[in-house]
Design a protein around this motif. Sequence first.
Motif, mmCIF file in Angstrom:
data_model
loop_
_atom_site.group_PDB
_atom_site.id
_atom_site.type_symbol
_atom_site.label_atom_id
_atom_site.label_comp_id
_atom_site.label_asym_id
_atom_site.label_seq_id
_atom_site.Cartn_x
_atom_site.Cartn_y
_atom_site.Cartn_z
ATOM 1 N N UNK A 130 47.243 48.423 29.509
ATOM 2 C CA UNK A 130 47.327 49.635 30.334
ATOM 3 C C UNK A 130 48.484 49.539 31.329
ATOM 4 N N UNK A 131 48.500 48.433 32.058
ATOM 5 C CA UNK A 131 49.545 48.282 33.077
ATOM 6 C C UNK A 131 50.925 48.271 32.441
ATOM 7 N N UNK A 149 41.026 44.929 42.329
ATOM 8 C CA UNK A 149 40.133 43.812 42.679
ATOM 9 C C UNK A 149 39.730 43.771 44.145
ATOM 10 N N UNK A 162 39.961 37.066 39.018
ATOM 11 C CA UNK A 162 40.065 38.533 39.043
ATOM 12 C C UNK A 162 41.463 39.052 39.336
ATOM 13 N N UNK A 163 42.331 38.247 39.923
ATOM 14 C CA UNK A 163 43.594 38.821 40.394
ATOM 15 C C UNK A 163 44.791 38.515 39.523
ATOM 16 N N UNK A 194 45.966 39.530 36.536
ATOM 17 C CA UNK A 194 46.691 40.689 36.007
ATOM 18 C C UNK A 194 47.212 41.560 37.153
ATOM 19 N N UNK A 195 46.353 41.791 38.135
ATOM 20 C CA UNK A 195 46.721 42.643 39.269
ATOM 21 C C UNK A 195 47.985 42.131 39.956
ATOM 22 N N UNK A 210 34.384 45.631 33.232
ATOM 23 C CA UNK A 210 35.187 44.977 34.286
ATOM 24 C C UNK A 210 36.624 45.496 34.390
ATOM 25 N N UNK A 211 36.932 46.622 33.766
ATOM 26 C CA UNK A 211 38.295 47.145 33.870
ATOM 27 C C UNK A 211 38.641 47.437 35.332
ATOM 28 N N UNK A 256 43.327 45.676 30.196
ATOM 29 C CA UNK A 256 43.944 45.942 31.509
ATOM 30 C C UNK A 256 45.438 45.654 31.501
ATOM 31 N N UNK A 260 40.665 36.801 33.760
ATOM 32 C CA UNK A 260 40.163 37.944 34.532
ATOM 33 C C UNK A 260 38.872 37.644 35.262
ATOM 34 N N UNK A 261 38.223 38.722 35.752
ATOM 35 C CA UNK A 261 36.991 38.560 36.494
ATOM 36 C C UNK A 261 35.878 38.006 35.611
ATOM 37 N N UNK A 319 37.529 45.957 37.946
ATOM 38 C CA UNK A 319 37.702 44.725 38.699
ATOM 39 C C UNK A 319 39.065 44.087 38.433
ATOM 40 N N UNK A 320 39.648 44.381 37.279
ATOM 41 C CA UNK A 320 41.016 43.941 37.001
ATOM 42 C C UNK A 320 42.024 44.777 37.800
ATOM 43 N N UNK A 321 41.780 46.091 37.829
ATOM 44 C CA UNK A 321 42.819 47.008 38.287
ATOM 45 C C UNK A 321 42.755 47.278 39.788
#
Lengths: 411, 464, 78
Positions: free
Chosen positions: A364-365, C21, A108-109, A111-112, C14-15, A361, A103-104, C17-19
């Motif tokens: 959650x997703x 970005x 940072x990307x 998981x997204x 940072x939640x 994160x 993660x960040x 920044x994950x969700x």
Amino acid sequence: MTSVALLGQILDYANRPDPYPLYAELRRTPVVRDESGPYLVSTYWEIKGLLHDPRVSSDARNLTPDAAAAVGHEQDPDLPPSFLLLDPPEHDRLRRLAMRPFGPPHTPRRVFEMHGELAGIVSGLIDGLRGRDTVDLVDDVSYPFPVTVICRILGVPREDESHFHEWADTIAAGLDPIGTAEERAAMAQAVRQARADLARYLAELIEERRRAPRDDMLSAMATEHGPDGQLSPVEMITTSVLLLIAGHETTVNLITNGMLTLLRNPDVLKRLRGEPGLVVPLVEELLRFEPPVQMLPQRTTLADIDIAGTVIPQGAPLFLMVASGNRDPQRFTDPDRFVPDRPDNEHLGFGHGLHSCFGAPLARLEAQLALTELVRRLDAPQLVEDPPPYRQNAVLRGPRHLPLTIGGVRD
Amino acid sequence: MSVDGHLEALRREGRIVIVGASLAGLRAAETLRAEGFTGTLTLVGDEPHEPYDRPPLSKQVLLGKVPADHTRLPRRRPIDAQWRLGSAATGLDLAARRVRLADGDTLDYDRLLIATGVRARPWPHELEAELDGVFVLRTQDDAARLHHRLAAGPRRVLVIGAGFTGSEIASACREREVPVTVAERAAAPLVGALGGVVGEVAAELQRAHGVDLRCGVLVTGLEGDSAGRVRKAHFSDGSAVEADIVVVALGATRNTEWLADSGLGAGPRGIACDAGCRAFDVRGIVTDDVFVAGDVARSPHPLFGYQFLSLEHWGNAVAQAEVAAHNMVSASAERRPHLWMPSFWSAQFGVNIKSVGVPPMADQILVSQGSLAEHRFTAAYGYQGRVIAAVTFDQAKWLDFYERQIEQAAPFPPEFTTVDRRPEGHQPVSAGFPDPSQPTHGPTVTLSGYSPTDRRVSFTPRRA
Amino acid sequence: MRLVVDLNRCQGYAQCAFLAPDVFTMHGEEALMYDPQADDTQRENVRRAADACPVKAITLDYEDRPAAAGKAGGSGVG
């Protein structure tokens, strides 16, 4: 000194379906010593305070010898603890290094960008339910989904799951502070064995990834260097054991508890079907209402702490009862009601402070995707039995099976 | 008419004027409506812009990540206000309850909230201040101009003053790989706000990121070229630096001049008000229809010996605006005191700096967790044997605990062991604040005298 | 859409920044930077981020909040 005899009841399997009345009783004394030894903290502000209190340690080496013996703690001679059970600065360094490929700020990307992939996995699992009129939500969706995801992220072959499933379950069961001294010693022995087996398996895999890296976390941990350097080989193993177990044993409960709660609240289920965006606050409410991790039983104190009229002595075992704090009427209005868009929902479902859930994160997703898709696609889902059969685990609490009848599977 | 009837009429159809259309003004307006005020609400602002957020101006905006006009504040709710933007208030008639505007208009009020904030202190030498390339940074327009010039690739930027704003500007320059010199009259950056021990860490951070940091010097003059562009600055140690951008970051001046002859207790240190945000007049009598909030206010705080604190803090502006707005439309028994715990943050050189309490009040400091050398630590500040403040560098998750310690007036040095206590955390040392009689732009908490009655109080923490 | 983060509350989990970005980025380990006027296409991500914030530090404009929150009649919203 006042003490209570509630922990035994909370841990008693008979109370697994509904421990909440016991928590309410516990909250009458926010901080209290249980007759079995540990100090139990059950109210929101006190739990949150202690989660941010630098006098509280996650490192069992800070227990007094008597307390360590009483809670059956023994250091694993073969494998050091993961960052979950360490304090700063070691905790911080290990967590930063583990975060680097996850993660960040460094990645940072990851998981997204898995959003589409996650959606594909969950729809595949739901497609597999076609033609059936009964399903077990746990075995069919809520277990395989997060397991597939954590395997992909780490770079663990999904087909090896049959090997490590049992190891993971044993390690998770070891979190429960139950049984006689002999039972606990036997359990500790079993956990050590499972950790050793899992460690050996992961060590080989890490070595493979080091030689031929792919786009996964094990490869990144084995090959990349950052400002903190690199995890040592042993740290790589303890970290990946932790992440693999956490990916196995927690989100499954979040999804299953979610579906169970929706089926118990048909009006909410109906609303979610028409209003998929509701799933975002709804999952937060689930984390408050039915948290997959019910208590944090692995803390101790570095000093005497005077809190809510009780002094917790230095080196005492400390259990933070987060599921109870989440139902504290001093903090949440109407706490025993499931309010899917509850405002001001600063729950303790992922803990808080330094050790707050690393995989939050992702969890959650996963839960958001699984619940929206299940509600959208399952036709007329009905609980076969309520309460459903629960897992033995008290700390990682959730149904073992969730049998449902369905009218069909929509596209 | 009964008092209750009067209040009811005020809430229903009164006239409320808010002078200052920034964070405090907006949040006050929202609170008034949330509290059920349905009368006429007028917001007066000297800038032509809708309320916008300032902290991003020295960070995201200078980095070019966010355009300067993209920081407008979100609304918590509709406020149905008359906006008088681009028109500064120029006078106040307390007896007539009337505000005068620069455009000649007047506004009558039943209740007035003053939230005029502060402005950047300009370079004191007027001709030098007018040179092309000399900037201050306070407003959206300032940020737009400065960003434009940074984007053009200057040869060197000189920042005068290493307080928070100056340090953040220097950080943005380095991130853009623009050469930057920082001139600071004190011994280290941030000294006025955080003291010498932490200031040394800030100095290390700056140097590690390639800032040409010069401490203990004054800028004695700015020199322009024939076209009126700044090109060089001279320092008190005889040295000079060539720079085509100079940013003057010497702190702020409170916007109170417009109240000069009003009879209100307003001056260079702000407008004195009671804990309920009601302004004092020059006779020391509290008014009941003029309220103050945000950077321009100074109010007594029971946790800090009832000293009148002026706080240029984002969170204080929000909290004080909410209390002021509530009290403006509430009966005396329903009024609330403004008892905010001073808190602020700064992000610079990739480090998150946070503070609670009033560090400049401290005489000693103890690094209770982490390590100064690693630039990752928590420091507790002590004043006469109790914890008065705490500062974290990249350790914000611990700060709540220290906030409770301050609320409880816990003993200093802390008597307990903590996780991550290093050898340097065993003994307190002098916090290293400069002599308070020396002028400094640094502190963002200004202590300015005691209230007439210095009573001892016991402060009840909000969650006990 | 407009948003603001109360960085006094923010503790660097940072939640966000994950969700989301593209809107929230970590600057170093703990400092958060964000786009106060995020593109409208980011609305869902930003809502996810705001709800996930462990200290509820993210404020969205009332026009950008889900309508549902108001319907539930919860007091103290925003």
